[in-house]
Design an enzyme around this catalytic site. Structure first.
Site, PDB file in Angstrom:
ATOM      1  N   LYS A  10      38.069 -56.150   8.426  1.00 39.44           N
ATOM      2  CA  LYS A  10      38.078 -55.353   9.659  1.00 39.44           C
ATOM      3  C   LYS A  10      36.765 -55.675  10.408  1.00 39.44           C
ATOM      4  O   LYS A  10      35.331 -56.140   9.653  1.00 39.44           O
ATOM      5  CB  LYS A  10      38.465 -54.204   9.395  1.00 39.44           C
ATOM      6  CG  LYS A  10      39.689 -53.885   8.664  1.00 39.44           C
ATOM      7  CD  LYS A  10      40.050 -52.151   8.907  1.00 39.44           C
ATOM      8  CE  LYS A  10      41.494 -52.119   8.451  1.00 39.44           C
ATOM      9  NZ  LYS A  10      41.956 -50.699   8.354  1.00 39.44           N
ATOM     10  N   TYR A  50      50.219 -52.692  14.093  1.00 35.64           N
ATOM     11  CA  TYR A  50      50.258 -51.303  13.694  1.00 35.64           C
ATOM     12  C   TYR A  50      51.274 -50.490  13.948  1.00 35.64           C
ATOM     13  O   TYR A  50      50.977 -49.357  14.146  1.00 35.64           O
ATOM     14  CB  TYR A  50      48.511 -50.696  14.111  1.00 35.64           C
ATOM     15  CG  TYR A  50      47.780 -51.108  13.060  1.00 35.64           C
ATOM     16  CD1 TYR A  50      47.696 -50.592  11.533  1.00 35.64           C
ATOM     17  CD2 TYR A  50      46.591 -51.744  13.364  1.00 35.64           C
ATOM     18  CE1 TYR A  50      46.831 -51.349  10.793  1.00 35.64           C
ATOM     19  CE2 TYR A  50      45.533 -52.086  12.258  1.00 35.64           C
ATOM     20  CZ  TYR A  50      45.607 -51.755  11.037  1.00 35.64           C
ATOM     21  OH  TYR A  50      44.540 -52.039  10.111  1.00 35.64           O
ATOM     22  N   PHE A  58      45.975 -40.963  15.489  1.00 34.86           N
ATOM     23  CA  PHE A  58      44.712 -41.856  15.434  1.00 34.86           C
ATOM     24  C   PHE A  58      44.994 -43.122  15.908  1.00 34.86           C
ATOM     25  O   PHE A  58      44.377 -44.353  15.913  1.00 34.86           O
ATOM     26  CB  PHE A  58      44.304 -41.997  13.896  1.00 34.86           C
ATOM     27  CG  PHE A  58      45.161 -42.378  12.927  1.00 34.86           C
ATOM     28  CD1 PHE A  58      45.488 -43.956  12.766  1.00 34.86           C
ATOM     29  CD2 PHE A  58      45.970 -41.554  11.953  1.00 34.86           C
ATOM     30  CE1 PHE A  58      46.503 -43.983  11.805  1.00 34.86           C
ATOM     31  CE2 PHE A  58      46.795 -41.721  11.291  1.00 34.86           C
ATOM     32  CZ  PHE A  58      47.197 -43.124  11.240  1.00 34.86           C
ATOM     33  N   ARG A  86      45.697 -53.769  -3.607  1.00 29.05           N
ATOM     34  CA  ARG A  86      45.580 -52.362  -3.332  1.00 29.05           C
ATOM     35  C   ARG A  86      44.424 -51.795  -4.315  1.00 29.05           C
ATOM     36  O   ARG A  86      43.802 -50.888  -3.669  1.00 29.05           O
ATOM     37  CB  ARG A  86      46.771 -51.796  -3.142  1.00 29.05           C
ATOM     38  CG  ARG A  86      47.541 -52.227  -1.892  1.00 29.05           C
ATOM     39  CD  ARG A  86      48.886 -51.555  -1.640  1.00 29.05           C
ATOM     40  NE  ARG A  86      48.908 -50.077  -1.265  1.00 29.05           N
ATOM     41  CZ  ARG A  86      48.401 -49.826  -0.026  1.00 29.05           C
ATOM     42  NH1 ARG A  86      48.228 -50.504   0.983  1.00 29.05           N
ATOM     43  NH2 ARG A  86      48.378 -48.328   0.368  1.00 29.05           N
ATOM     44  N   THR A  92      42.471 -45.307   1.298  1.00 29.98           N
ATOM     45  CA  THR A  92      42.221 -45.399   2.362  1.00 29.98           C
ATOM     46  C   THR A  92      40.853 -44.739   3.036  1.00 29.98           C
ATOM     47  O   THR A  92      40.286 -45.527   3.780  1.00 29.98           O
ATOM     48  CB  THR A  92      43.284 -45.193   3.289  1.00 29.98           C
ATOM     49  OG1 THR A  92      44.659 -45.604   2.815  1.00 29.98           O
ATOM     50  CG2 THR A  92      43.350 -45.214   4.945  1.00 29.98           C
ATOM     51  N   ARG A 103      36.590 -50.298  -0.796  1.00 29.72           N
ATOM     52  CA  ARG A 103      36.264 -49.253   0.347  1.00 29.72           C
ATOM     53  C   ARG A 103      35.066 -48.359  -0.225  1.00 29.72           C
ATOM     54  O   ARG A 103      34.293 -47.722   0.460  1.00 29.72           O
ATOM     55  CB  ARG A 103      37.474 -48.490   0.552  1.00 29.72           C
ATOM     56  CG  ARG A 103      38.495 -49.317   1.548  1.00 29.72           C
ATOM     57  CD  ARG A 103      39.549 -48.715   1.543  1.00 29.72           C
ATOM     58  NE  ARG A 103      40.604 -49.513   2.603  1.00 29.72           N
ATOM     59  CZ  ARG A 103      41.898 -49.488   2.689  1.00 29.72           C
ATOM     60  NH1 ARG A 103      42.489 -48.808   1.605  1.00 29.72           N
ATOM     61  NH2 ARG A 103      42.465 -50.013   3.512  1.00 29.72           N
ATOM     62  N   ASN A 113      37.066 -48.725   7.542  1.00 29.01           N
ATOM     63  CA  ASN A 113      37.255 -48.808   6.026  1.00 29.01           C
ATOM     64  C   ASN A 113      37.294 -50.221   5.605  1.00 29.01           C
ATOM     65  O   ASN A 113      38.034 -50.461   4.393  1.00 29.01           O
ATOM     66  CB  ASN A 113      38.654 -47.904   5.625  1.00 29.01           C
ATOM     67  CG  ASN A 113      39.810 -48.689   6.250  1.00 29.01           C
ATOM     68  OD1 ASN A 113      39.836 -49.536   7.054  1.00 29.01           O
ATOM     69  ND2 ASN A 113      40.809 -47.919   5.837  1.00 29.01           N
ATOM     70  N   HIS A 116      42.088 -54.138   5.142  1.00 28.97           N
ATOM     71  CA  HIS A 116      43.505 -53.868   5.061  1.00 28.97           C
ATOM     72  C   HIS A 116      44.162 -54.645   4.045  1.00 28.97           C
ATOM     73  O   HIS A 116      43.970 -55.890   3.918  1.00 28.97           O
ATOM     74  CB  HIS A 116      44.107 -53.889   6.525  1.00 28.97           C
ATOM     75  CG  HIS A 116      45.604 -53.859   6.550  1.00 28.97           C
ATOM     76  ND1 HIS A 116      46.437 -52.767   6.626  1.00 28.97           N
ATOM     77  CD2 HIS A 116      46.671 -55.024   6.379  1.00 28.97           C
ATOM     78  CE1 HIS A 116      47.603 -53.261   6.408  1.00 28.97           C
ATOM     79  NE2 HIS A 116      47.814 -54.620   6.317  1.00 28.97           N
ATOM     80  N   GLU A 127      53.760 -59.312   7.385  1.00 31.44           N
ATOM     81  CA  GLU A 127      52.455 -59.350   7.886  1.00 31.44           C
ATOM     82  C   GLU A 127      51.913 -60.795   7.866  1.00 31.44           C
ATOM     83  O   GLU A 127      51.113 -61.290   8.777  1.00 31.44           O
ATOM     84  CB  GLU A 127      51.358 -58.445   7.204  1.00 31.44           C
ATOM     85  CG  GLU A 127      51.792 -57.107   7.461  1.00 31.44           C
ATOM     86  CD  GLU A 127      51.037 -56.034   6.550  1.00 31.44           C
ATOM     87  OE1 GLU A 127      51.386 -54.854   6.733  1.00 31.44           O
ATOM     88  OE2 GLU A 127      50.346 -56.436   5.911  1.00 31.44           O
TER      89      GLU A 127
HETATM   90  P1  CMP Z   1      45.265 -49.575   7.212  1.00 28.13           P
HETATM   91  O1  CMP Z   1      45.395 -49.869   5.719  1.00 28.13           O
HETATM   92  O2  CMP Z   1      44.721 -50.911   7.952  1.00 28.13           O
HETATM   93  O3  CMP Z   1      46.591 -49.069   8.011  1.00 28.13           O
HETATM   94  C1  CMP Z   1      46.174 -48.002   8.957  1.00 28.13           C
HETATM   95  C2  CMP Z   1      44.832 -47.551   9.262  1.00 28.13           C
HETATM   96  O4  CMP Z   1      44.642 -46.494  10.209  1.00 28.13           O
HETATM   97  C3  CMP Z   1      44.177 -47.211   8.309  1.00 28.13           C
HETATM   98  O5  CMP Z   1      44.274 -48.546   7.178  1.00 28.13           O
HETATM   99  C4  CMP Z   1      42.799 -46.477   8.428  1.00 28.13           C
HETATM  100  O6  CMP Z   1      41.727 -47.414   8.800  1.00 28.13           O
HETATM  101  C5  CMP Z   1      43.230 -45.945   9.893  1.00 28.13           C
HETATM  102  N1  CMP Z   1      43.260 -44.716   9.879  1.00 28.13           N
HETATM  103  C6  CMP Z   1      42.137 -44.059  10.937  1.00 28.13           C
HETATM  104  N2  CMP Z   1      42.653 -42.619  10.774  1.00 28.13           N
HETATM  105  C7  CMP Z   1      43.547 -42.546   9.790  1.00 28.13           C
HETATM  106  C8  CMP Z   1      44.019 -41.354   9.215  1.00 28.13           C
HETATM  107  N3  CMP Z   1      43.630 -40.005   9.552  1.00 28.13           N
HETATM  108  N4  CMP Z   1      45.059 -41.419   8.280  1.00 28.13           N
HETATM  109  C9  CMP Z   1      45.247 -42.561   7.846  1.00 28.13           C
HETATM  110  N5  CMP Z   1      44.834 -43.868   8.401  1.00 28.13           N
HETATM  111  C10 CMP Z   1      44.007 -43.810   9.409  1.00 28.13           C
END
Ligand code: CMP
Length: 139
Positions: A10, A50, A58, A86, A92, A103, A113, A116, A127
């Site tokens: 990212k 997304y 968010f 993962r 996350t 992470r 973070n 992905h 994807e």
């Molecule tokens: P990702 O795995 O890329 O998929 C969705 C993304 O939303 C997640 O990683 C986070 O970086 C982002 N995100 C931001 N805020 C939140 C939240 N409150 N809960 C979950 N994902 C979040």
């Protein structure tokens, strides 16, 4: 079984010059990078990618963040690659991520973070196809 999964490094990772450090974690663990490109996502691409999160509070910030700088999109291949990737990424929210995960090592916040990864084999295929032509994936 050997699987392919989709990975994004990212904007917080490209900004801090961490793409090699993150990929070293993946490669040391036995995942192979079989496709890779550095791109600037457009707003439309990020919103589509997304799309499952579009009703979440968010969503807008997530899209803004994902287009705030370049990302590296890649396909990782290996035994049980979806779950293995993962596990290497960690939770996350970096506050909940296990020691040694990408992470925990590198992420700045739940939004920034660093990485992905696909959450299922089915989503991995969707994807991967969104970002790569079959001819760009070379095992
Ligand atoms: P990702 O795995 O890329 O998929 C969705 C993304 O939303 C997640 O990683 C986070 O970086 C982002 N995100 C931001 N805020 C939140 C939240 N409150 N809960 C979950 N994902 C979040």
């Amino acid at each position: 079984a050997t699987e392919q999964t989709f990975s994004i490094l990212k904007p917080d990772a490209t900004r801090r010059n961490l793409t090699g450090a993150i990929n070293a974690v993946y490669e040391k663990a036995g995942l192979r990078i079989v496709a890779q490109k550095r791109i600037q996502m457009s707003q439309a691409m990020a919103e589509t990618f997304y799309g499952v999160h579009k009703e979440r509070p968010f969503f807008k910030d997530l899209v803004s963040f994902m287009i705030s700088g370049p990302v590296v999109v890649q396909v990782l291949e290996g035994e049980n690659a979806v779950a293995h990737h993962r596990e290497l990424m960690g939770a996350t929210n970096p506050a909940n991520a296990a020691e040694g995960t990408v992470r925990k090592l590198f992420a700045e916040s739940i939004e920034a973070n660093s990485v992905h990864g696909s959450d299922s084999l089915e989503n991995a295929a969707i994807e991967i196809a969104y970002f790569f032509a079959g001819s760009e994936i070379v095992g």
